[in-house]
Design a protein around this motif. Sequence first.
Motif, PDB file in Angstrom:
ATOM      1  N   GLY A 294       1.111  -1.733  -0.083  1.00 28.40           N
ATOM      2  CA  GLY A 294       0.142   0.098   0.265  1.00 28.40           C
ATOM      3  C   GLY A 294       1.081   1.099  -0.183  1.00 28.40           C
ATOM      4  N   GLU A 295       0.234   2.052  -0.330  1.00 27.40           N
ATOM      5  CA  GLU A 295       1.019   3.423   0.107  1.00 27.40           C
ATOM      6  C   GLU A 295       1.024   3.925   1.702  1.00 27.40           C
ATOM      7  N   VAL A 296       2.207   3.717   1.653  1.00 30.63           N
ATOM      8  CA  VAL A 296       2.587   3.675   3.256  1.00 30.63           C
ATOM      9  C   VAL A 296       3.445   4.826   4.127  1.00 30.63           C
ATOM     10  N   LEU A 297       3.786   5.525   4.449  1.00 36.55           N
ATOM     11  CA  LEU A 297       5.153   6.315   5.509  1.00 36.55           C
ATOM     12  C   LEU A 297       4.552   5.991   7.139  1.00 36.55           C
ATOM     13  N   LEU A 298       6.330   5.235   7.233  1.00 34.03           N
ATOM     14  CA  LEU A 298       6.258   4.434   8.530  1.00 34.03           C
ATOM     15  C   LEU A 298       7.273   5.476   8.974  1.00 34.03           C
ATOM     16  N   TYR A 299       6.952   5.500  10.366  1.00 32.66           N
ATOM     17  CA  TYR A 299       8.193   6.080  11.379  1.00 32.66           C
ATOM     18  C   TYR A 299       7.629   5.388  12.966  1.00 32.66           C
ATOM     19  N   GLU A 300       9.250   5.181  13.090  1.00 31.74           N
ATOM     20  CA  GLU A 300       9.686   4.169  14.586  1.00 31.74           C
ATOM     21  C   GLU A 300       8.939   2.837  14.519  1.00 31.74           C
ATOM     22  N   THR A 301       8.413   2.240  13.727  1.00 30.05           N
ATOM     23  CA  THR A 301       7.975   0.980  13.379  1.00 30.05           C
ATOM     24  C   THR A 301       8.220   0.380  12.610  1.00 30.05           C
ATOM     25  N   ARG A 302       8.219  -1.460  13.881  1.00 34.76           N
ATOM     26  CA  ARG A 302       9.317  -1.974  13.488  1.00 34.76           C
ATOM     27  C   ARG A 302       7.845  -3.467  13.470  1.00 34.76           C
ATOM     28  N   ASP A 303       8.551  -4.750  12.500  1.00 35.03           N
ATOM     29  CA  ASP A 303       7.804  -6.042  11.884  1.00 35.03           C
ATOM     30  C   ASP A 303       6.401  -5.990  12.386  1.00 35.03           C
ATOM     31  N   CYS A 304       5.741  -5.119  11.881  1.00 32.44           N
ATOM     32  CA  CYS A 304       4.392  -4.661  11.208  1.00 32.44           C
ATOM     33  C   CYS A 304       4.087  -5.572   9.900  1.00 32.44           C
ATOM     34  N   ILE A 305       3.121  -5.728   9.982  1.00 32.75           N
ATOM     35  CA  ILE A 305       2.372  -5.901   8.267  1.00 32.75           C
ATOM     36  C   ILE A 305       1.354  -5.282   8.198  1.00 32.75           C
ATOM     37  N   VAL A 306       1.090  -4.329   6.911  1.00 32.03           N
ATOM     38  CA  VAL A 306       0.401  -3.495   6.987  1.00 32.03           C
ATOM     39  C   VAL A 306      -0.153  -3.568   5.217  1.00 32.03           C
ATOM     40  N   LYS A 307      -1.396  -3.627   5.354  1.00 29.81           N
ATOM     41  CA  LYS A 307      -1.687  -3.961   3.523  1.00 29.81           C
ATOM     42  C   LYS A 307      -2.886  -3.312   3.817  1.00 29.81           C
ATOM     43  N   THR A 308      -2.286  -1.987   2.992  1.00 24.80           N
ATOM     44  CA  THR A 308      -3.786  -0.959   3.008  1.00 24.80           C
ATOM     45  C   THR A 308      -4.442  -0.162   1.373  1.00 24.80           C
ATOM     46  N   PRO A 309      -5.431   0.194   1.240  1.00 21.04           N
ATOM     47  CA  PRO A 309      -5.564  -0.107  -0.377  1.00 21.04           C
ATOM     48  C   PRO A 309      -4.322   1.508  -1.101  1.00 21.04           C
ATOM     49  N   LYS A 310      -4.164   0.644  -2.271  1.00 19.20           N
ATOM     50  CA  LYS A 310      -3.091   1.896  -2.701  1.00 19.20           C
ATOM     51  C   LYS A 310      -3.928   3.844  -3.032  1.00 19.20           C
ATOM     52  N   GLU A 311      -4.911   3.601  -2.938  1.00 16.12           N
ATOM     53  CA  GLU A 311      -5.410   4.989  -2.994  1.00 16.12           C
ATOM     54  C   GLU A 311      -5.323   5.238  -2.517  1.00 16.12           C
ATOM     55  N   ARG A 312      -5.097   5.226  -0.564  1.00 15.59           N
ATOM     56  CA  ARG A 312      -5.034   6.171   0.772  1.00 15.59           C
ATOM     57  C   ARG A 312      -3.613   5.648   0.741  1.00 15.59           C
ATOM     58  N   LEU A 313      -3.053   6.794   1.329  1.00 20.08           N
ATOM     59  CA  LEU A 313      -2.100   7.415   2.241  1.00 20.08           C
ATOM     60  C   LEU A 313      -2.354   6.788   3.628  1.00 20.08           C
ATOM     61  N   VAL A 314      -0.992   6.831   3.990  1.00 20.16           N
ATOM     62  CA  VAL A 314      -1.543   5.697   5.437  1.00 20.16           C
ATOM     63  C   VAL A 314      -0.326   6.036   6.510  1.00 20.16           C
ATOM     64  N   VAL A 315      -0.368   6.604   7.617  1.00 15.51           N
ATOM     65  CA  VAL A 315       0.859   6.720   8.031  1.00 15.51           C
ATOM     66  C   VAL A 315       1.248   6.461   9.288  1.00 15.51           C
ATOM     67  N   LEU A 316       1.429   5.521   9.728  1.00 18.21           N
ATOM     68  CA  LEU A 316       1.755   5.159  11.067  1.00 18.21           C
ATOM     69  C   LEU A 316       3.309   5.325  12.401  1.00 18.21           C
ATOM     70  N   GLN A 317       3.168   6.117  13.182  1.00 22.36           N
ATOM     71  CA  GLN A 317       3.874   5.974  14.417  1.00 22.36           C
ATOM     72  C   GLN A 317       3.777   5.044  15.428  1.00 22.36           C
ATOM     73  N   GLY A 318       5.230   4.591  15.804  1.00 19.12           N
ATOM     74  CA  GLY A 318       5.419   4.206  17.099  1.00 19.12           C
ATOM     75  C   GLY A 318       4.814   2.516  16.803  1.00 19.12           C
ATOM     76  N   LEU A 319       4.224   1.705  15.657  1.00 20.73           N
ATOM     77  CA  LEU A 319       3.842   0.801  16.318  1.00 20.73           C
ATOM     78  C   LEU A 319       4.669  -0.505  15.944  1.00 20.73           C
ATOM     79  N   GLU A 320       4.364  -1.673  16.430  1.00 21.60           N
ATOM     80  CA  GLU A 320       5.802  -2.732  16.956  1.00 21.60           C
ATOM     81  C   GLU A 320       4.441  -4.297  17.600  1.00 21.60           C
TER      82      GLU A 320
END
Length: 358
Positions: A294-320
């Motif tokens: 997907g279209e994703v921006l990650l910050y301080e994020t580790r060992d995650c699986i992210v599967k989201t629609p290509k037309e949506r920007l997803v921003v994640l911070q601090g997930l593990e």
Amino acid sequence: MDNNTYVVIMAGGIGSRFWPFSRTNYPKQFHDVLGTGESMLQMTARRFKDICPPENIFVVTNKDYESLVKAQLPQLSDNQVLLEPVGRNTAPCIAYASYKISLLNPNANLVVAPSDHVVLKEQVFTDVINKAVAAAAKDDVLITLGITPSRPDTGYGYIQYINDETKSIKKVKTFTEKPNLELAQMFLNSGDFVWNSGIFIWNVQSILRAFRQYLSEISEIFEEGASALNTPEEQNFITRAYSQCRNISIDYGIMEKVDNVYVLLADMGWSDLGTWNSLYTINNKDENGNVIDGEVLLYETRDCIVKTPKERLVVLQGLEDYIVAEYDNVLMICKKSEEQKVKEFMADAKSKKGADYI
């Protein structure tokens, strides 16, 4: 390639452990889960191109998915798409296909495979299947492919076999379907068990004998109406038959009981892709151990699986160690270690929010 080899692809499940990506109206076997340009069903059918003629591939699915199957596998004739009126687990599904194919070819050797598994080593898979088919054609044996376990997973069947090093196809000593976590851990620690891949190989007469002995109520239903199979009356008969069949898996109904079960160990890069963790395991990771689709921006994020629609920007911070999954009208954020709750989430979504969310 042997004209007596037939493939039965089971494609009727809804993949509830893979919710919200897998939905009732569009289960995961019809998705391009791996981003290869092919759905899981299409990958499965292609996997058998060097094993049997295309006219020998049959797909068993729910009647609601008829158009999906035919759109994705247009090479199949109507007679190769078997429509279940309701889901009754794998035993009635396999009985239906076995009786139907036995009338087309009483010498048929069957390969029964789920539609939503991943096989990374396809040439190894072809070689293993051909070896198993040759054994099933010669002897009255029911063969499953065994996978070396990597974790104490409670979603698989476990096989203990007699380790005769002179034989590549091993006689099964015990067959335990979906043990609890403590027992699964014991199996893993012992080193004596393999996972049942859910891929079966047998001669059609061998499996029909097993049905008559261990699931006689199902065999009686199909034998009574067998004359309708491969005729215009087939669907009416199947609707009646399934109303009488109980819900039972081939594992519980037959494989745990028979004494002619054998296992062929197969290192073929297999995954059943049944859960988010299994998808995470087989995918490439970024430098922080994340799997992203997907279209994703990650910050301080580790060992995650992210599967989201290509037309949506997803921003994640601090997930593990999280699953972040969005499809259609549902967004789910769940700890990877708690993914067994996904089926519970799906059930709650249906009961509290309505069927539109499943």
